[in-house]
Design a protein around this motif. Sequence first.
Motif: not given
Length: 690
Positions: A411-414, A471
């Motif tokens: 997963r991405l933080d953004k 994300g």
Amino acid sequence: MDDVRRQFRAAAILILIILPIGIAGYMKFEGKTLFEAVYLVIITLTTIGYGDMVPTTEFGRLFTLGLIFAGLGALAFFLSSSFALLFSPEAMSRRRNFRLRQKINRLTNHYIICGTGELVDKTIGYVLHGAEIRRAQLQDASYRPTESRLRRFLGPPQSGRFSALHRLMRRLFFLFHNLFSAHTTLLDLIVVITEDDEYAERLRSAGILVIDGDPTADDSLRAAGVTRAQAIMVMLNQDTESLLTVLTARNLDPRLYITAAAVEEELKQKMIKAGANVVIAPYEVASQFLNSATLRPAVNDFFNSILFDQETQHQITQLEMEDDSPWIGQRISDLELREKFNAGVIGIRLENGDFAHAPGGGRVLREYEILLGVAPGPMIPELQRLCRPAKRSDIRITTFQRLIQARESKRLDKVMSLPECVTTIEAMSKHFVICGNDHIIQSAVRFLDPSRPFVLLTSDEALAQAWLQRGFCVIHGNPASEEVLKLAGADRAQAIMISMQDKAAAVLTVLSARSISKSLLVSVSATTDDMIDKLKRSGADRVVSPFHVAAQFVLLSTTRPEIANFLQHVLYNEITGIETAELYMEDDSPWIGRTIKELGLSTRYRAGVVGIRQAKGLRFEYAPPLDYVIQPYEVLIIITPMQYFDEMRSQAAGAQNKRPTTLRLVLDTAATGVWSRDVIRELIDQQEGG
């Protein structure tokens, strides 16, 4: 059957009473000897009456009349009951089952299949098809020496003057060869345990050994020879029953190799703890196969051709080297596999269970290693014979459990909103569109990296939000709509993956995607067999059936476990850091015209070329030699550490580092022309009605 037995016993008792009475009567009334009395009774009861011996007294004639009336009725009763006992369908079935059990009792190192249903059907279907191909290959191998002699005297078999004679001699050879030579195939080593009587009868009619019984019961497993078997495949309809069968089989034989299918993915770990060596979830396997078919189509086709396509010339095989194998201590190049057998080695299972991929010719072979070779099907038995010592025809490898390691979804933080996703997608090209909402697509997305160029499209709002939180770029809408597909950038994408439970929606989505782009690679899952042809006619390049794929992997994991483990090791395995990638040789690639040896991939990237897809069609060069010269539009199948792939792709593409123009093999613009407006309207109505 009990009534028939009672009738037979009554008739036999009646005959046993009448015969002594008849013998005693003729001896008393006619004064015959014992032999003469027996003879006279028999010819009387059978109505033969030669006339050489007849009753002469009044009492003798009266006695004969009584014997005829009583004896003929008793004899007819005895014969009819005997016929019913011997030739009734149930009696014949019992004798057949007895012979089958005798065959099973003679089996060793065989395979047991437990269960009924679609997955078992598909698995047995592949076994039957493989047996036919195997017999044909063995027949051709047997005929080859005879054909070479005939060629010297009669000329070539296809275009010579005696081509008809060649065909006749071939038919006669196979006719007599099959009478005196029995070829053992995997079909002869399969025993099925099922509780479904109708299903069991259907399997028996196909020549398969079947045990009628409960697969979870000790008696049924023992009757199938579980303690002598090499492996067992557990594919029951209920996971709890599968779990119990695994536990029972493991208790009966600690060395047994157990492959199990789990409908619910969360039960995989429990089955491993119960004793299964491999647990396969059909939808998870289908999702990985669908991912591979979409993201790495050439790699998918390469492994499919040597693993599952039984009609291709080349197949992958395990060549086990026990401590007395004559190959131990030799270099791979010393074996002259390519020169003698048109074969090559793409991997080695080491003694400690790890794998070496694409080994060089200078690699020295050691004891207890397993070569993973690719060779023409008829050559494989000869390779196995040369690899194994003559005194050891069957080698049973010690089994171990490959633990399932948890894999966290990336997963991405953004996290973007849906409107932000639309803006981002407008700037994307050569990306991949993933659309659907069923179990397969959800499982497929679990293995995807949101930092890669993926656009996810679904009509499920909750699923869309879950993907957004990881994300991904997400489009919420109906995938069958051309407007929604264009919103996902399908007209600029490289490939699209489709998996939907609704059949009409799946076909419409394929039609819409193909109408948007003729160069788009379309991969789709089929929930039922009847959908496979429909989806292909809609324009799909690759159609994945969950149960077909699962059946193939169950067979592979059971009959060739080291090959299955090698596949898991090299196909985008983040735990090992290894992936099998494809490099497209566009016409301006700096690698064109160079040999594999000149590229120095093994020293620079610890990589190896295991296959090359030819410029046209699906023809592959398997385990190519180092002096192979790379041609334009070929695709290199390379096993490499993940850390080096981007650099290799940059080197192969030159300064532009561009993606291939198209992933499709053939641009079939007529693929969608077979659907009439009425058929498409009917599909739309079905979807709207649902």
